[in-house]
Design an enzyme around this catalytic site. Structure first.
Site, PDB file in Angstrom:
ATOM      1  CB  CYS A  48      -5.233 -10.189   8.997  1.00  0.00           C
ATOM      2  SG  CYS A  48      -5.443 -11.622  10.107  1.00  0.00           S
ATOM      3  CD  GLU A  50     -21.807 -10.436  21.805  1.00  0.00           C
ATOM      4  OE1 GLU A  50     -21.837  -9.230  21.531  1.00  0.00           O
ATOM      5  OE2 GLU A  50     -22.831 -11.128  21.971  1.00  0.00           O
ATOM      6  CB  CYS A  89      -0.954   0.004   1.194  1.00  0.00           C
ATOM      7  SG  CYS A  89      -0.166   0.305   2.782  1.00  0.00           S
ATOM      8  CG  PHE A 131     -15.298  -7.389  15.865  1.00  0.00           C
ATOM      9  CD1 PHE A 131     -15.057  -8.694  16.260  1.00  0.00           C
ATOM     10  CD2 PHE A 131     -14.463  -6.816  14.926  1.00  0.00           C
ATOM     11  CE1 PHE A 131     -13.988  -9.405  15.735  1.00  0.00           C
ATOM     12  CE2 PHE A 131     -13.400  -7.510  14.392  1.00  0.00           C
ATOM     13  CZ  PHE A 131     -13.166  -8.815  14.790  1.00  0.00           C
TER      14      PHE A 131
END
Length: 1199
Positions: free
Chosen positions: A115, A1132, A72, A669
């Site tokens: 990722c 969670e 990038c 999330f």
């Protein structure tokens, strides 16, 4: 004729005659090749998602150099005659996956997967370079790389899902460098397009420093906090030194220091320093004498690194004693003065003093005596002793023996320490393959970069790109929007705003359960970050650059001041209403409970800030107009159905004209819930108006500013309690900052109170207000309300313990629920008595983690160590979840393959994997002996709002189990249809296979598709989850740095549907909680505009900040009749257990304050509030900013 740009990507040759000089390698790979492995995660070199391998050939020495780069930040023009390798180039589904891909998949080290390709390339680069070293050849199949080096190789890569532990396990087991893959140059950001760029590699004089982590030019011109500049300043900028911590010539001492949020770098330092000293022989008194010294300090809030020349002149020729050092520190305080408005200025000044103290500590007789050795059991996290706190290097052989022995083994502070872990699970074979820890579906595709996310879908012909223009004022009239006359706006195609809403449509960006919100501000903006419109251009880069050049004219005439605090909201009665069905109920009689108390604490205060989601894939959508006023939208969302309805309202068309498809999401999330809808709607509006495909992919800064995050809160509580620590009554007043629109904030009071009820307070009452403010809208983030409510409960417990001078964990145990009190506080959710496993789990955890033994060891450690303190804490969780109605559809195709649709979205939580297992189990029930393995015959397909309706919202930890149940019931319908046919065939020809059965079913026109809309029974809609964690930390009193030594966690998952998936959810949630409690500082300016807006200003946990020993046990608590195959949620609840680290840090701070009670005051050692997050400045301030001076003053009295 101009020369062509020549390079290769994964072996494919490219020759380009013309190139836009501002084009990056990442942009080219993603838009002009078929490869999608490198991802755009941040655009500033701070996350590692875009990492690729670059190979260069040196024609003189005929050597190939290979190293990882952030694509990038790499301009395409700079890779002439180079070769680029992406994760697809290592291996793929066609040619076979690379062993690295297989390790990541096999060790469950990929969840959302966004990722993972970058992780693989960072590791591959390290492996490649390690194997080129002269180290001894390893056994066949192994690499030369060490385990510690492998961990460092991914230290610059961010992951929000896994918690890093499975990644570390995967790379260690292969024995796959001390090589950080992410460059610091990303701190410099471009806001416009440029016609010419200079490739510095063509200037030999500059190429020698190209791989340093700092940047001298930026330090000179942009006041960049360069580590290298400080080091060179200390060295006089003319001396050629070896790297830090290596031996120099005789009697020369050289050391560098830096304090930063991340130990292994990838974070700008609060302060950096470098010291170079020439020490002469001892004089008669036995003291060292300073012959010459350079003291350089940088990054503390000055324009450039500086030499502390007054201090240097003061020290030269003097013997190093405590009194001399004290004098030097007093002079240093006059030198290191941060500029005005520098964050944490007092902390930075104290760091400079701490570094000077660390440097001289071993040289002063009264300071260099080793601290007492401690015999520590193997159960403690770091079984070695601590001596001095300064790492002294470069001593000559002829210096006295006492100096050379200062640097002793200290495993805790060793950056090469290998992370260790232990996972304990109990498998259940009752429902095979449900319960098996099978590999996550699609994990290898994710690792190789072949998994398709929204931005990976090839752009259709004539595709345009959009970027938001947003407000920078909290409350103002909009008088107009102009664009600065630079090259960027010239690349723009058009601007879409509120005036472009079609006739019959509405200016709506979200239409949800609790209300609606505008898509674009029209004449009035009500918060900083509110979208005003979108710029449309031919490329995403041109659109983003043009949007940054927007000049919005504001006017505040006749407007009241904006509401920028919850206190302002109270004064102006600015609130959202909570729906009655979500209003929580009080428990017991508060007045009676207070009357029974021996002691009371009144109006204590707790403040909690926000937290950004930091999904690796930012908000993105692709909209394609279709015939007859229809539109197809690909959206990275947790709620396609809500997006569909909102888009239809905005465009003024029926919902059946809007088709929203979501295959997978690169992290959610909660942030890809309602906050994703305005992005999809804006994209759809532009495509609908322009009749051309439009795609949007928010840059990280825009995403962080617009998307909001977790709800900030201001809490006051009053509590009554007995002298033995038993609490009799608790009242809590909570002001919740909901932002400008309600979104899903209506659930927050219910969730907070549910979490607060984790302890038996005797009586519990509360007053919770949802404050409407001029901040960006806050939304649900993993554990919304529950995280804050649980922390409030722990704060009350710790405050009571402090008041009574009791151990906090004994107060916790005193107030744990009995089953009877649990039934009272959690009416309708407590379940049967055997399901209340928490007390037994706490006892088991305390025993297995040697809690009480370690507690004594820590007390002894703290008594023997002045500058490091440890703390340990045990925290439980009681977490209520709610099941929602969910659809499922199962179809068997003619060849026997099985296709499944569910309402839930795969966001990395393993939903597809569990659904696949459930399908194989349920259909396999046709064969009692389990002879038919159908797992590999099942495919879960993308969510499609026109194929499977009523999909709802993927949230609340229960979507996986609900989807599994819907699929199980659909399978049962198919089993009922096939059972009689199977029996008749077996009567005729004996045992038959699945393929034979399906073939015959098709011939006999059996309906092989079944769908179900599962609605949970009212009595089993809600249930409780239990767990506990013990965490041990060590605090560096001099810097405020906190090292998490060890965490032991136990969690009741019922009978897990997939233990490997649930382990990943537990660990990932816990580490995300570490971010909230310890390091993620979410900041806004005075207008409410987010300023922690990138990877360089907002720090989520990295592999070097997780527990160094991380042990997890998944408890199989047996049969739960009302649960889905006896399973329980895992996504969670473990999040809140990370407060154990915050609590342990508080215990360590207490030990430090007691050590220096003369500095903090004897009555204040335990009476303090530890902020959230407990960052280094916060911890250091509580330990004492001036404890070094106080310590030296006390020593000087006796000299």
């Amino acid at each position: 004729m101009a020369s062509k740009l020549v390079f290769a990507v994964n072996g494919e040759r490219f020759e380009l005659a013309e190139v836009d000089p501002s084009t990056t390698l990442l942009e080219f790979v993603r838009t002009q090749t078929r490869f999608r492995g490198p991802k755009l995660g941040c655009g500033e070199g701070g996350c590692g998602a875009c990492v690729v391998l670059l190979s260069t050939y040196h024609p003189v020495n005929e050597q190939v150099k290979e190293f990882s780069i952030s694509s990038c930040l790499t301009l395409l023009c700079s890779i002439n005659f180079c070769s680029v390798t992406t994760s697809e180039g290592l291996g793929n589904s066609e040619d076979g996956f690379h062993p690295i891909h297989q390790r990541f998949a096999g060790f469950h080290a990929s969840q959302c997967g966004f990722c993972t390709p970058g992780m693989c390339m960072s590791l591959f680069s390290a492996l490649t370079n390690a194997d080129k070293t002269s180290r001894p050849e390893p056994p066949g199949g192994f690499s030369k790389i060490t385990k510690g080096e492998a961990e460092k190789a991914i230290a610059g890569n961010l992951c929000r899902c896994t918690g890093y532990r499975p990644i570390v396990d995967g790379i260690k087991m292969q024995r796959f460098v001390d090589y950080l893959s992410v460059s610091g140059s990303g701190v410099y950001k471009e806001n416009d397009l440029y016609d010419k760029y200079i490739d510095l590699k063509g200037i030999p004089q500059l190429s020698v420093i190209r791989r340093d982590r700092g940047n001298l030019i930026m330090a000179q011109r942009s006041q960049f906090a360069s580590d290298v500049a400080t080091i060179l300043l200390a060295a006089g900028s003319t001396i050629c030194l070896q790297t830090a911590s290596e031996r120099l010539e005789a009697n020369i001492l050289f050391e560098t220091y830096r304090a930063a949020p991340r130990p292994l770098g990838n974070a700008i330092a609060y302060v950096n320093s470098a010291f170079l000293a020439h020490v002469t022989s001892y004089n008669i008194s036995g003291d060292l004498v300073i012959h010459n010294i350079h003291l350089a300090f940088g990054a503390y809030g000055s324009e450039h690194a500086v030499r502390a020349r007054k201090v240097e002149n003061f020290l030269v020729g003097k013997s190093v004693t405590a009194s001399v050092l004290l004098g030097a520190i007093k002079l240093l305080k006059e030198t290191i003065i941060p500029n005005e408005h520098t964050p944490h200025s007092k902390y930075r000044s104290s760091l400079a003093i701490a570094f000077l103290f660390k440097f001289f500590q071993p040289l002063v007789k009264d300071l260099s005596l080793p601290e007492k050795n401690i015999q520590m059991s193997n159960s403690s996290a770091a079984a070695t002793i601590e001596t001095s706190n300064g790492c002294i290097s470069g001593f000559a052989d002829d210096l006295p023996h006492k100096a050379s022995n200062v640097k002793q083994l200290d495993q805790v502070n060793n950056p090469d320490l290998i992370l260790s872990s232990e996972q304990t699970v109990e498998f259940c074979k009752d429902y095979h393959p449900v319960g098996d820890p099978i590999q996550k579906t699609g994990a290898e595709f994710q690792a190789s970069g072949e998994a398709i996310y929204v931005d990976d879908i090839p752009s259709p012909k004539y595709c345009l790109y959009g970027a938001f223009v947003y407000s920078r004022r909290p409350l103002a009239h909009i008088k107009g929007i102009k664009f600065k006359s630079t090259s960027s706006p010239q690349k723009a195609f058009t601007f879409i705003g509120a005036d472009d809403i079609p006739k019959g449509g509405q200016n709506v960006g979200l239409s949800g359960t609790f209300g609606t919100e505008y898509l674009f501000a029209h004449s009035l903006t009500e918060c900083a970050g509110q979208p005003l419109g979108i710029v449309i251009a031919e490329t995403q880069r041109h659109a983003s650059m043009a949007a940054k050049q927007a000049d919005v004219q504001y006017c505040t005439e006749n407007l009241e001041p904006p509401i920028l605090s919850v206190e302002d909201a109270v004064r102006r009665s600015s609130f959202f209403k909570v729906p009655p069905f979500l209003c929580p109920q009080k428990v017991g009689d508060l007045s009676k409970g207070m009357a029974e108390a021996d002691h009371k604490i009144l109006s204590a205060e707790v403040k909690l800030g926000s937290q950004y989601y930091f999904y690796m894939e930012t908000q993105t959508a692709l909209a394609i107009p279709d015939e007859d006023n229809c539109i197809l939208v690909y959206s990275s969302t947790q709620c396609p159905e809500i997006a569909q309805g909102t888009i239809a309202k905005c465009l003024g068309i029926p919902a059946h004209n809007v088709r929203v498809i979501t295959r997978r999401v690169g992290g959610g999330f909660g942030g890809k819930g309602p906050r994703s809808v305005p992005v999809a709607t804006a994209c759809a509006l532009a495509a609908f108006r322009l009749r051309r495909p439009v795609r949007m992919y928010l840059d990280r800064k825009t995403d962080m500013i617009m998307t909001g995050g977790r709800h900030p809160m201001h809490i006051n509580y009053s509590v009554g309690f007995k002298s033995d620590g038993k609490i009799t009554a608790l009242h809590v007043d909570i002001l919740v900052n909901a932002g400008i629109t309600i979104d899903v904030s209506g659930i927050i009071p219910h969730n907070m109170v549910s979490a607060l009820k984790k302890y038996n307070w005797g009586a519990l009452s509360f007053d919770i207000k949802l404050c409407k403010t001029n901040f960006s809208t806050k939304s649900a983030m993993r554990g919304p309300g529950e995280l804050q409510g649980s922390f409030i409960a722990e704060s009350v417990i710790e405050h009571v313990a402090s008041f009574l001078s009791m151990d906090a964990n004994s107060v916790r145990k005193k107030n744990l629920h009995t089953y009877d009190s649990l039934m009272l506080f959690y009416e309708g959710s407590a379940g049967d008595a055997p399901e209340y496993t928490l007390p037994a789990m706490i006892d088991e955890l305390a025993s297995s983690a040697s809690y009480f033994d370690r507690l004594e060891i820590i007390r002894h450690f703290n008594s023997c160590n002045k500058w490091r303190k440890r703390g340990i804490s045990l925290v439980p969780v009681v977490y209520q979840v709610v099941l929602r109605p969910t659809p499922g559809k199962v179809s068997v195709l003619t060849d026997g393959s099985i296709v499944v649709e569910v309402g839930g979205i795969e966001i990395g939580q393993g939903l597809w994997t569990k659904v696949k297992q459930m399908t194989a189990f349920a259909l396999g029930q046709l064969w009692v002996d389990g002879s038919q393995n159908l797992l590999d015959r099942v495919r879960i397909i993308q969510a499609d709002t026109l194929s499977l309706v009523q999909g709802g919202l993927t949230a609340g930890s229960t979507t996986s189990e609900a989807s599994c149940e819907a699929v199980r019931l659909s399978c049962n319908v198919l089993v009922d249809r096939l059972k009689s046919l199977k029996q008749s065939l077996e009567d005729k020809i004996g045992s038959i296979s699945w393929d034979t059965l399906i073939s015959q079913a098709n011939m006999q026109s059996v309906n092989l598709s079944a769908s179900t809309y599962w609605v949970p029974e009212y009595a089993s809609t809600s249930y409780l989850n239990f767990g506990a964690a013990i965490s041990e930390v060590e605090v560096d009193v001099l810097t405020g740095a906190t090292i998490i030594l060890r965490t032991d966690l136990i969690y009741d998952c019922g009978q897990s549907l997939n233990p490997a998936v649930d382990l990943g959810q537990i660990e990932g949630a816990f580490v995300q909680g570490i971010g909230f409690f310890m390091c993620e500082e979410h900041l806004e300016n005075s207008d409410g505009l987010v300023i922690s807006d990138g990877t360089w200003t907002y720090k989520i946990p990295t592999v070097d900040t997780i527990p160094r020993q991380f042990n997890v046990k998944l408890l199989n608590s047996g049969h739960h009749e009302k649960r889905v195959l006896s399973s329980k949620a895992s996504g969670e609840p473990p999040l809140v257990l990370a407060s154990s680290i915050h609590s342990a840090t508080r215990e360590a701070i207490i030990a430090a304050r007691m050590e220096f009670s003369s500095a903090t005051g004897p009555d204040s050692s335990t009476s303090f509030r530890l902020e959230v997050p407990a960052t280094m400045p916060v911890v250091k301030e509580l330990c004492g900013l001036d404890n070094v001076e106080k310590y030296l003053e006390n020593l000087s009295v006796f000299q």
